[in-house]
Design a protein around this motif. Sequence first.
Motif, PDB file in Angstrom:
ATOM      1  N   PHE A 156       0.846  -1.188   0.000  1.00 29.46           N
ATOM      2  CA  PHE A 156       0.000   0.000   0.000  1.00 29.46           C
ATOM      3  C   PHE A 156       0.881   1.238   0.000  1.00 29.46           C
ATOM      4  N   PRO A 157       0.383   2.350  -0.549  1.00 29.76           N
ATOM      5  CA  PRO A 157       1.179   3.578  -0.548  1.00 29.76           C
ATOM      6  C   PRO A 157       1.285   4.166   0.858  1.00 29.76           C
ATOM      7  N   PRO A 158       2.249   5.029   1.075  1.00 28.34           N
ATOM      8  CA  PRO A 158       2.383   5.680   2.384  1.00 28.34           C
ATOM      9  C   PRO A 158       1.094   6.417   2.749  1.00 28.34           C
ATOM     10  N   GLY A 159       0.668   6.272   3.978  1.00 28.23           N
ATOM     11  CA  GLY A 159      -0.510   6.982   4.455  1.00 28.23           C
ATOM     12  C   GLY A 159      -1.828   6.417   3.983  1.00 28.23           C
ATOM     13  N   ALA A 160      -1.818   5.244   3.333  1.00 24.27           N
ATOM     14  CA  ALA A 160      -3.078   4.636   2.875  1.00 24.27           C
ATOM     15  C   ALA A 160      -3.990   4.394   4.081  1.00 24.27           C
ATOM     16  N   PRO A 161      -5.287   4.607   3.912  1.00 23.21           N
ATOM     17  CA  PRO A 161      -6.228   4.455   5.038  1.00 23.21           C
ATOM     18  C   PRO A 161      -6.521   2.980   5.328  1.00 23.21           C
ATOM     19  N   LEU A 162      -5.522   2.261   5.813  1.00 21.05           N
ATOM     20  CA  LEU A 162      -5.669   0.820   6.029  1.00 21.05           C
ATOM     21  C   LEU A 162      -6.782   0.470   7.009  1.00 21.05           C
ATOM     22  N   ARG A 163      -6.975   1.267   8.009  1.00 23.71           N
ATOM     23  CA  ARG A 163      -7.993   0.933   9.014  1.00 23.71           C
ATOM     24  C   ARG A 163      -9.409   1.113   8.504  1.00 23.71           C
ATOM     25  N   GLN A 164      -9.557   1.707   7.327  1.00 24.99           N
ATOM     26  CA  GLN A 164     -10.873   1.847   6.721  1.00 24.99           C
ATOM     27  C   GLN A 164     -11.231   0.663   5.839  1.00 24.99           C
ATOM     28  N   MET A 165     -10.324  -0.294   5.702  1.00 21.89           N
ATOM     29  CA  MET A 165     -10.593  -1.464   4.869  1.00 21.89           C
ATOM     30  C   MET A 165     -11.536  -2.403   5.611  1.00 21.89           C
ATOM     31  N   ASN A 166     -12.490  -2.979   4.880  1.00 17.11           N
ATOM     32  CA  ASN A 166     -13.402  -3.911   5.524  1.00 17.11           C
ATOM     33  C   ASN A 166     -12.772  -5.281   5.771  1.00 17.11           C
ATOM     34  N   VAL A 167     -11.542  -5.498   5.313  1.00 15.59           N
ATOM     35  CA  VAL A 167     -10.850  -6.770   5.545  1.00 15.59           C
ATOM     36  C   VAL A 167      -9.735  -6.643   6.578  1.00 15.59           C
ATOM     37  N   TYR A 168      -9.586  -5.479   7.171  1.00 20.58           N
ATOM     38  CA  TYR A 168      -8.494  -5.220   8.120  1.00 20.58           C
ATOM     39  C   TYR A 168      -8.860  -5.667   9.529  1.00 20.58           C
ATOM     40  N   THR A 169      -7.906  -6.299  10.225  1.00 18.70           N
ATOM     41  CA  THR A 169      -8.142  -6.650  11.630  1.00 18.70           C
ATOM     42  C   THR A 169      -7.124  -5.982  12.520  1.00 18.70           C
TER      43      THR A 169
END
Length: 94
Positions: free
Chosen positions: A81-94
């Motif tokens: 993922f690019p720097p600063g990508a909103p990873l916590r907004q992903m519906n597959v993130y834990t």
Amino acid sequence: AAVAASAATGGHVGGQYLLFARVNTLRCSVDEAARRLLADGWEETEPLTGGPSCAAAAALARRCRSRAFARDELFSDVLAFPPGAPLRQMNVYT
């Protein structure tokens, strides 16, 4: 939730660090995680073929804070993922 919570910073490209996240393949496949991301409005970019120093990695790093990802061809269960990508907004993130 299929993408591991501990996304590690990866290769240093153009002053920015890519983020790498491992897909928990016990929960879903990498293909399924990618399908979920695409359905949620993320964009898949060219795969990383030569690690964090390849041209695709540099292009991804320039997309700071965007909803983009790439598969890592060196590690089959990793998404970049690019720097600063909103990873916590992903519906597959834990």
